[in-house]
Each structure stands twice: as C-alpha cells, then as structure tokens.
Design an enzyme around this catalytic site. Structure first.
Site, PDB file in Angstrom:
ATOM      1  N   ASP A   1       0.874  -1.167   0.000  1.00  0.00           N
ATOM      2  CA  ASP A   1       0.000   0.000   0.000  1.00  0.00           C
ATOM      3  C   ASP A   1       0.913   1.219   0.000  1.00  0.00           C
ATOM      4  O   ASP A   1       1.507   1.563   1.020  1.00  0.00           O
ATOM      5  CB  ASP A   1      -0.888  -0.030   1.252  1.00  0.00           C
ATOM      6  CG  ASP A   1      -1.724   1.232   1.401  1.00  0.00           C
ATOM      7  OD1 ASP A   1      -1.656   2.114   0.521  1.00  0.00           O
ATOM      8  OD2 ASP A   1      -2.451   1.338   2.424  1.00  0.00           O
TER       9      ASP A   1
ATOM     10  N   LYS B   1       2.775  11.230  -3.493  1.00  0.00           N
ATOM     11  CA  LYS B   1       1.696  10.583  -4.238  1.00  0.00           C
ATOM     12  C   LYS B   1       0.762  11.610  -4.884  1.00  0.00           C
ATOM     13  O   LYS B   1       0.105  11.319  -5.873  1.00  0.00           O
ATOM     14  CB  LYS B   1       0.915   9.682  -3.284  1.00  0.00           C
ATOM     15  CG  LYS B   1      -0.081   8.758  -3.940  1.00  0.00           C
ATOM     16  CD  LYS B   1      -0.671   7.839  -2.890  1.00  0.00           C
ATOM     17  CE  LYS B   1      -1.698   6.898  -3.448  1.00  0.00           C
ATOM     18  NZ  LYS B   1      -2.217   6.020  -2.378  1.00  0.00           N
TER      19      LYS B   1
ATOM     20  N   GLU C   1      -7.255   0.544  -4.462  1.00  0.00           N
ATOM     21  CA  GLU C   1      -7.274   0.438  -3.005  1.00  0.00           C
ATOM     22  C   GLU C   1      -8.614  -0.049  -2.444  1.00  0.00           C
ATOM     23  O   GLU C   1      -8.632  -0.977  -1.633  1.00  0.00           O
ATOM     24  CB  GLU C   1      -6.851   1.779  -2.383  1.00  0.00           C
ATOM     25  CG  GLU C   1      -5.350   1.977  -2.534  1.00  0.00           C
ATOM     26  CD  GLU C   1      -4.887   3.427  -2.506  1.00  0.00           C
ATOM     27  OE1 GLU C   1      -5.706   4.300  -2.158  1.00  0.00           O
ATOM     28  OE2 GLU C   1      -3.724   3.673  -2.840  1.00  0.00           O
TER      29      GLU C   1
END
Lengths: 211, 644
Positions: free
Chosen positions: B11, B78, B177
């Site tokens: 993740d 990100k 996700e």
C-alpha cells in the site's frame, strides 16, 4: 459501439485443435484450457445462449462468470506472452458481450446489426414530433430548475421516464420480430435513437443534481 | 512455499506505506524493528559535509527531522506522481520543498539543484518496504502487487508501476485500493469476527482457502451482498460499489477525487493559522522550516480533535513572537465540511452509475486513516441511514488485500475472481476539439475498443491521435494521455488506407494501443510521447541507477540532471529567439547568444556543479524578458486565431 460488435461469424471450430475434444464454448477448451480468439463470434454464441431478444439476466451473468473464471488473465495460467494477450483480448470480448446482452437497448441494437443494413447510428431521421416534444420537455425542465420549482421538475422527469419506458417497450416488441422487413428495421433504428434522447435527459438531470 | 511464490502486497500511501504478504499462516502486515507497520512516505536528502556524500533517509527518521531539513524533506509525493504543472498549482504553496516543471508536463522535486522524479522518490519507499520484507523472510523477494486509488488515471498508474520497477520489483498487478480492501473484507479479515486483520501468533489459517461454492465472508449468503467501500486517506478519496457473490468480487462502479484527503484537512488549519499570524504580527509564513513545522502541528491538531473537543496550537515565530490558538472540534468541522460533502456527492454518483439506491447497499465499509474523524463517521451515517461498518483496520486493510491478490496471482488454484472497472472514460480528440468517447467509465476491465482511421493526403504514412481520459465534453477539459503517432502506413491515395486502432485497457487499468493497416495487413507502429510520464529511456535510467539509500553517487546524478536541464533551457531559449528574437534590441539579443555559448561551455567542462547550478539560475533570469515576449506573442497569435 465498436465496429466488431456487428461483425458476426457463425462458424465455430467444432473440436479443439490441440486436444481434439469437442469445444463446448468458442472461447476456451474445457478440457485442455486452450484459449481461442473470439473477435467475430456472435455474443449469444459466446455466452452459450440462444440468439433471441428475450434473455434471462441471471443466466447471462452465470454463463459470464463461469467463462470469465476460466479465461480471465488472473485465472488462466498463461505459459507465453501470446497466450496472455489472447486471454486478455478474449476476456475483454466476454466482458463486452455481457454488457451488450444485459442492456435492453444495446441488445436490440446488436440484434439489429445481425439482421443487416445500416446501424441505428447511421439513421439520422428522428420524427419531427418526437424532436419538438423532447425539446419542449427540456425547456420546461430548465425553467423549472431555474425557478427552483421542485414540483414541476419532478413531474417533467416523470414524463421523461414514462416516454422512455414506452419507447423501450416498443423497441422490445420490434426486436423480437427481427430480422423482419426493412420498414420494421427502420422503425427500430429510429426508436433506438429516440431512447438515447431520453436517456441523455435523465443523465443530465442526475449530473445536475451532483453539481 | 517456494521463495518465488511470495508476492508482496504494498500500500503506497500519501502519508504512510505498508507491506503485507500471505504465507502458510495467512495474510499479515510486516512491521519495523519497533513493531510499527506504517512507514511514513517521507524521504529526506540530508546534506553531507564538504567531503561527504549527501545521505538519504526515509520513514520515521525523515519525518521526525523534517523541520530541521525542510527543503530536502519530501512528503505526499503521491499527490504529484503522474501529474503535470497545471494540476498542482494550488498544491505548491503548501509544500516546503521545491517543485519545478520537468519535460513533457511532468514535475520534478528540486533538492540542492538535483532533480528527483516522483517515480524515483516513490521507488525509494518501495525499495525500503521490499527490504523490510526480505529481512522478515530471510531471502530476496521480487514480485509485488501495488495499490493505487481507484480514481487514478492512466498516467498515475503507469508512474506507480514505473516506481515499482525502479525499486527492483516485478509489478504483477496494480490494484485499486477500495477493491483490495473489499477483498480483505470479503474473505473475512474483520476485527470483530475474531479473525483479526493482524493475526496474532498462533492464529488459525485464514478462510481464504475456501472454495467459491461455499459462502464467502460471514456477511455473505447465497445471494451475496452489495457493499460500498468508502476510502478516505491522506491524499485521496475513493468510493467503490461492489458485489460479492460466490467468490466473485465484482466492482460495479467507482468514483473519487485524487486530491481530497487528510492533507486537505491539515491545510484548512494551516490557512487559518497563516491568516491569523498575518493579522496579528504582519508576517507571512514563507520559511520552509516554519511551513514544515506548521504542517506537523496542523496534522497533530487534526488527529487530536478526533479524540478531544479542542486542541492547542503554538507557533514560535522568533523575536519573542508567539502565536497561540485553541481550535475546537466544531470550528475544525465547519472548515472541512465542504470536503466531506464532496465525498458524499461522489458516493451518490457511484450509486447512480451502479444503478443502485442507498437502501440497496448491504453495507458501507470505512477504510483509510481519515475515516477515524468523527465528522466523517457522523455524516456517512446520516447519508446511509445506518451506522457504517468499521470492523476493518483502516490503515492495514489495503496492504492485506493487495497481499491476498498477490497470493491469488501467484497461485491460481484459489477459485476467486476479481472484476474491476476503469474509473474514467477513454476517448479521442475529434475534429473541432470534442472528446469522442470509446470506452465509458465503469466498464469492466479488461476492455477494448477499436476505431478506424484513414489518411487525408496522398501518400500520407503517419496519423496523429490525441488520446484522452475524462468525462467532460471538450478535449481541452479532459486529460491528454499523450500524442500517439501511427507510423509505417503504406503510401496510398488519401482515404484508401484503413487503419484499425485497438485501445485495450488491461487488468491493471493501464492502456495499451496497437494498430493494423487492414488492406496490407501491416502492423503500424505506434510512437507514444507520454504526457505527465517518463519515456522508456528515462524509466531505464532510473531503474538502472535508482537512488539507493545504501550507497549512491548523487554528484554524478546531479551532473546529468543539471546538464539535461541546461540543454533543455538552451533549446527553449533558441527556439524563442528564432520565433520572437527580432523583437529584442540587438544588444540584448547578442548578450543572450553569448550567454548561451558560455553556459554550454560551462556545462561541458565544469566539474563545479554549484557553479553550474548558479550559472543556470543566472541564465534563467537573464532570459526572462525574452520568455515574457515569447508568451505575449503566443497569446496574441492565439487571440488572432480565435478571431479568425
């Protein structure tokens, strides 16, 4: 709609070229898991269904899942990049087949394509009455929205939904009679185009709500 | 299990990153030496002494020293990956580190004159997680599944995959996700069932070995269940609606915002403080160290306000100036309410696309650190009419789900099937600048569309396409994935060639394009100049010399980057001179030409990188006037075009 939707090739290899077992499905051999390209295969054949307008969505989903379980790139053990590519393409085609067959309008359009002649998109003529009517409705919706008149807005949208349902019923009726004659196919093309008018109106309303 | 069967689930988060895997004892996240699973997604390049190499640190160490080293501490990368300068204008004032445009609408982080791509920075984080796993296992690991927000576009997915490659990983899959979270949820990894998301020692094997004909998860029954996963993280928001039935996980729709998350909530506090500091002391917060400190305080206040009704904030501005403030939960919630409202609007859109009503959802599952906030839980409950499901560990569940998907891909015997969708419509720019859609959003992947093209002039052998992603009507409002040029079309009279172009979105949600000329059967080659992404050469370079924090040669890198930047700037300036040079005074023009020659020579000869960096800066300033003229002229000619 992509061009490959309407290119229908009826013939299937009857036996798997690898293990010579009978092919129960054009996409994959149930015995040795050899995957086949299905570019021209009719969507009904692909999912093992009879080619007809009336389908049972549950059966479409069932057939789809059992086929995807075998062919999907996550599931198939591909030994070479070529097989992996094939698994990807065949799965994409199966996904498309399911989407087309589960949607009543796309299904009718697909059957219309199989019957031959121009596609619904090629048919530009929409009757003047329908055009005027939908323009008037759109105007009324915009006015009601500008005036914050929730009551009128709701009743307008109800009207649109009603019209949509009526045309859809007629589309189904016509699609069941395919291939039919040119008059029937012409009417079907026109009705399919009309549906997209109403659908767009309803979609725009939903997007308006959001913003 | 053989070593090469291990697939990591990673993740890669905005604020924190985690790594998980599935072994004989089931899915588990791996922790650091302090037992902490979360690793801050922060890297810092510490300045070395005169004879020392700079040192790269990351994770907690980098995060804890952010204030001392603000301009060289990179966080929230990100939010920049796969993005271009125009996308992040609002973001930049809040960053304590320097970001500048790179080639082809990319962004680079500038630390002491060395340019780092977001891919490189992400790869350092990924490499550290890989090493954590290797330490835990005692052998090398190569394969991974990496998660991305469901609403990431093609450029962001590609960039994430590139970062994985640069970290020495074979990226088996890029998975969304919320889908990963649903996978963990669906196989019963719930805290409240006793099958804890972090299995304690001696726990029983997890129920993932079950076959599809048995029920999946304890919420599932023969008819399955429809759940919404509401995933609000540090930087991004996603909602995915999915159907779990008989071992099939089918995403029906997804919606989201890749710039909506905890960072935005922190910023509301930062904006509040900045405004009040300005009012009280007449100063604005510019210094990177103060920015960085304020960011840390704001985050702490936000976290505290999830527990208590008010929180204190104190900022030392030097010269005996102290800013002090109590923030109440009510006040904070008023500030962030619009963001929460936006998440609920996106939820409505996802429901609409799935043709479902709120009542038809069996559960609404909360995932992501920001769902700990009381306002989120309260408003989601109001929206849903029932309490949301909070039985998953919001931090760990995504990594666990990725590890499960990794195990599924590593060992295909498990009878489960994951069907995801593409979040954005894909299309082409048509005549007149409209967006012509080929694949609609929320289409199950893999999916493909084909389109026929022909030529307009006799003997034409190439066709250019502008490939777009987005929902807007006009091409300019959508995201351009880059120029695709079909080449090698056999010369024929105009209109004769029939080039079939295939657009295939694979199971990673990543686009692949191929083309074939139908008459000759020749495959046309496709040259792609990606927007917001790296070229193959650049990917190879960062893969080859990825910044490793073990040992590195930052100087050599810095030299390459500086020289590239020099070439880039000189080219741009020469082009500009060619276009509008006549509008300059002869003197100024001559001076710029001399500067170009001098800079070029310095770049070739100089070993003194600082001198080169300064010279580049000077060059930038001395050509500013020319650049302004260039922009003005371009605008005027645009206007003229528009008038015609």
């Amino acid at each position: 709609m992509s061009t490959s939707d309407n290119a229908v090739k009826p013939s299937l290899p009857a036996k798997c070229v690898k293990c010579r077992h009978d092919l129960k499905n054009p996409a994959i051999c149930g015995h040795c898991q050899t995957v086949y390209p299905v570019d021209g295969v009719n969507y009904f054949d692909l999912l093992g269904l009879e080619t007809t307008y009336d389908i049972d969505p549950r059966i479409v989903r069932e057939r789809y899942v059992s086929l995807a379980r075998a062919v999907h790139p996550d599931r198939l053990r591909a030994d070479t990049p070529e097989v992996e590519q094939l698994s990807l393409r065949t799965t994409a085609q199966i996904n498309r087949a399911r989407d087309v067959l589960l949607d009543p309008v796309m299904r009718a359009e697909y059957l219309l394509g199989m019957a031959g002649g121009p596609s619904a998109a090629d048919e530009k003529s929409v009757s003047q009455d329908v055009l005027m009517d939908s323009l008037a409705l759109r105007e009324e919706i915009e006015e009601a929205r500008a005036a914050n008149d929730a009551g009128t807005l709701a009743s307008c949208l109800e009207t649109v939904r009603g019209r949509h349902a009526d045309v859809l019923a007629r589309v189904a009726e016509l699609a069941r009679q395919l291939p039919g004659d040119e008059d029937l196919r012409h009417e079907l093309r026109v009705r399919i185009n009309v549906i997209s008018y109403y659908r767009k109106m309803l979609e725009q309303d939903a997007e308006h709500e959001e913003s | 299990m053989a070593d090469d069967d291990i697939v990591l689930g990673i993740d890669l988060g905005t604020t924190f990153s985690l790594v998980a895997l599935v072994d004989e004892s089931g899915p588990r996240v791996l922790t650091d030496e302090n037992g902490e699973a979360r690793m801050p997604s922060v890297i810092a390049v510490a300045p070395g002494g005169p004879d020392e190499q700079p040192r790269v640190t990351l994770g907690w160490e980098a995060r804890n020293h952010a204030v001392e080293n603000p301009h060289a501490t990179v966080y929230s990368i990100k939010r920049l990956i796969g993005k271009g300068p125009a996308d992040v204008e609002k973001e930049l004032p809040f960053l304590a580190y320097a970001v500048r445009p790179g080639p082809r609408q990319t962004l680079v982080v500038d630390i002491d004159g060395r340019a780092y791509t977001p891919e490189e920075i992400s790869s350092v984080i990924l490499q550290a997680l890989r090493e954590r796993a290797e330490r835990a296992l005692g052998y090398a690991v190569r394969k991974a599944v990496i998660t991305v927000p469901a609403y990431f576009d093609d450029a962001q997915r590609q960039a994430t995959r590139t970062a994985g490659e640069a970290a020495g990983l074979e990226v088996l899959r890029i998975i969304n996700e919320p889908t990963a979270a649903a996978l963990a949820y669906g196989i019963g990894l719930r805290q409240d069932t006793g099958k804890a998301a972090t299995p304690p020692r001696g726990h029983s094997p997890l129920p993932m070995m079950r076959c599809s004909d048995q029920e999946v998860g304890d919420g599932g029954d023969a008819t399955g269940e429809t759940v919404a996963v509401y995933d609000l993280g540090g930087g991004t928001f996603d909602v995915s609606i999915m159907r779990l039935e008989g071992g099939v996980f089918q995403v029906l729709s997804t919606a989201g915002d890749t710039h909506l998350g905890g960072d935005d909530f922190d910023r509301e506090i930062i904006k509040l403080v900045a405004r009040e500091v300005h009012e009280q002391f007449g100063v604005s917060i510019e210094a990177p160290a103060t920015k960085q400190a304020l960011r840390g305080f704001a985050e702490a206040v936000k976290v505290r306000l999830s527990q208590t009704e008010s929180a204190e904030l104190e900022l030392d501005l030097g010269n005996d100036r102290k800013y002090r403030r109590t923030v109440t939960r009510d006040e904070f919630e008023r500030l962030i309410d619009p963001f929460v409202t936006r998440t609920l609007e996106l939820m409505d859109r996802a429901l609409r696309d799935a043709h479902l009503t709120r009542d038809e959802l069996s559960r609404l599952v909360l995932v992501g650190g920001s769902t700990r906030m009381p306002i989120v839980r309260r408003r989601v409950e109001e929206f849903f009419g029932r309490p949301p499901y909070t039985g998953l560990d919001p931090d760990q569940v995504v990594a666990l789900g990725a590890a499960i998907q990794g195990a599924m891909l590593g060992n295909r015997r498990w009878d489960m099937l994951l069907l995801d969708v593409t979040p954005l419509s894909l299309g082409l720019e048509t005549m007149g600048g409209a967006m012509g859609k080929l694949i609609m959003r929320n289409t199950t992947i893999p999916c493909r569309a084909t389109e026929m093209f022909t030529t307009f002039i006799d003997g034409q052998t190439a066709i250019k396409l502008n490939v777009l992603q987005g929902e807007r009507e006009l091409a300019r409002d959508c995201r351009s994935l880059g120029e695709f040029e079909l080449r090698g079309i056999p010369p024929m009279p105009s209109g004769m060639p029939k080039v079939e172009v295939e657009f295939m979105i694979d199971a990673n949600g990543i686009l692949n394009v191929s083309a074939k000329e139908q008459r000759s059967g020749k495959r046309a080659s496709i040259q792609i100049v990606p927007n917001h992404g790296l070229t193959r050469g650049e990917i190879d370079r960062i893969t080859r010399d990825s910044i490793s924090f073990a040992q590195q040669d930052i100087d050599a890198h810095r030299r390459i980057d500086l020289v590239n930047q020099v070439e880039f700037d000189i080219n741009k300036t020469e082009q500009m001179l060619g276009k509008v040079g006549t509008l300059l005074e002869a003197d100024e023009r001559r001076r710029i030409e001399t500067d170009i020659a001098a800079l070029r020579q310095l770049a070739q000869e100089s070993g003194d990188l600082d001198a080169l960096h300064q010279a580049l800066d000077r060059f930038g300033r001395s050509t500013l006037h020319l650049a302004e003229i260039g922009i003005r002229e371009a605008l005027i000619s645009e206007q003229k075009k528009a008038m015609e």
